[in-house]
Design an enzyme around this catalytic site. Sequence first.
Site, PDB file in Angstrom:
ATOM      1  N   LYS A 189       0.851  -1.195   0.000  1.00 59.88           N
ATOM      2  CA  LYS A 189       0.000   0.000   0.000  1.00 59.88           C
ATOM      3  C   LYS A 189       0.887   1.245   0.000  1.00 59.88           C
ATOM      4  O   LYS A 189       1.794   1.374   0.843  1.00 59.88           O
ATOM      5  CB  LYS A 189      -0.884  -0.047   1.255  1.00 59.88           C
ATOM      6  CG  LYS A 189      -2.216   0.634   1.118  1.00 59.88           C
ATOM      7  CD  LYS A 189      -3.083   0.279   2.321  1.00 59.88           C
ATOM      8  CE  LYS A 189      -4.374   1.050   2.320  1.00 59.88           C
ATOM      9  NZ  LYS A 189      -5.135   0.838   3.564  1.00 59.88           N
TER      10      LYS A 189
HETATM   11  O1  G3P Z   1      -9.221   1.849   4.540  1.00 61.62           O
HETATM   12  C1  G3P Z   1      -9.061   3.151   4.983  1.00 61.62           C
HETATM   13  C2  G3P Z   1      -9.823   3.375   6.211  1.00 61.62           C
HETATM   14  O2  G3P Z   1      -9.293   2.610   7.227  1.00 61.62           O
HETATM   15  C3  G3P Z   1      -9.969   4.770   6.630  1.00 61.62           C
HETATM   16  O3  G3P Z   1     -11.167   4.798   7.302  1.00 61.62           O
HETATM   17  O4  G3P Z   1     -12.836   5.643   8.840  1.00 61.62           O
HETATM   18  O5  G3P Z   1     -10.407   6.196   9.186  1.00 61.62           O
HETATM   19  O6  G3P Z   1     -11.677   7.229   7.332  1.00 61.62           O
HETATM   20  P1  G3P Z   1     -11.541   6.033   8.230  1.00 61.62           P
END
Ligand code: G3P
Length: 218
Positions: A83
């Site tokens: 990634k």
């Molecule tokens: O896959 C990316 C994710 O983990 C980000 O999620 O909820 O932190 O925006 P969030």
Amino acid sequence: MDFFLDTAEVDVIKDLSETGLIDGITTNPSLVAKSGQDFITVLEKIATIVDGPISAEVTAVDTEGMINEGLRLSKIAKNIVVKLPLTLDGLKACVALTNKKISTNVTLCFSSNQALIAAKAGATYISPFIGRLDDIGESGLDLIQDIKSIYSNYNKLNTKILVASVRSLDHVAKSAIIGADTVTLPPKVFMEMYEHELTKKGLDAFLKDWAETKQSIL
Ligand code: G3P
């Protein structure tokens, strides 16, 4: 549509993988920090549970450092996907790793142009963060639709859309309607997907009526 779990919690991954419905895993530095576990050890453990793609994020910010970390991560298991952040260095690392036949997931995508240039760099996956776009008053799902339209215009762009930063069931269903390839789900959202109040109510009624027949199938 492939379902990935967006977590670095090994116990949760083990538990939910037993459903037979999980196709892969995504992690990021914040999720690893939250798990309190050693990054490499976590990846090794996940790789013993999941056959599908496991995204592991580099933390270097320069191309050479990203390539070196990516090569290290890719040695952990054959299904590791490196990634990379959507920066110029990240894109250059994406080209280099793609040339070495290493799968990549270009992350922190917030615009159509970013998705286009990541595909041009040969990314295996692009990760648009839709919840974070919603957070700033934009529409994450509109971005998914735009990326889908762009990628559909060009046969040579084989990058898969991996919908990330998913916060709700609506995000999942609408992404599927648009035709996104993959969605990475927080475990809580995955567990909400099968539920409906009328399913539970209907099953209770069926079981009550069946009991009154005093029959048995076996
Ligand atoms: O896959 C990316 C994710 O983990 C980000 O999620 O909820 O932190 O925006 P969030």
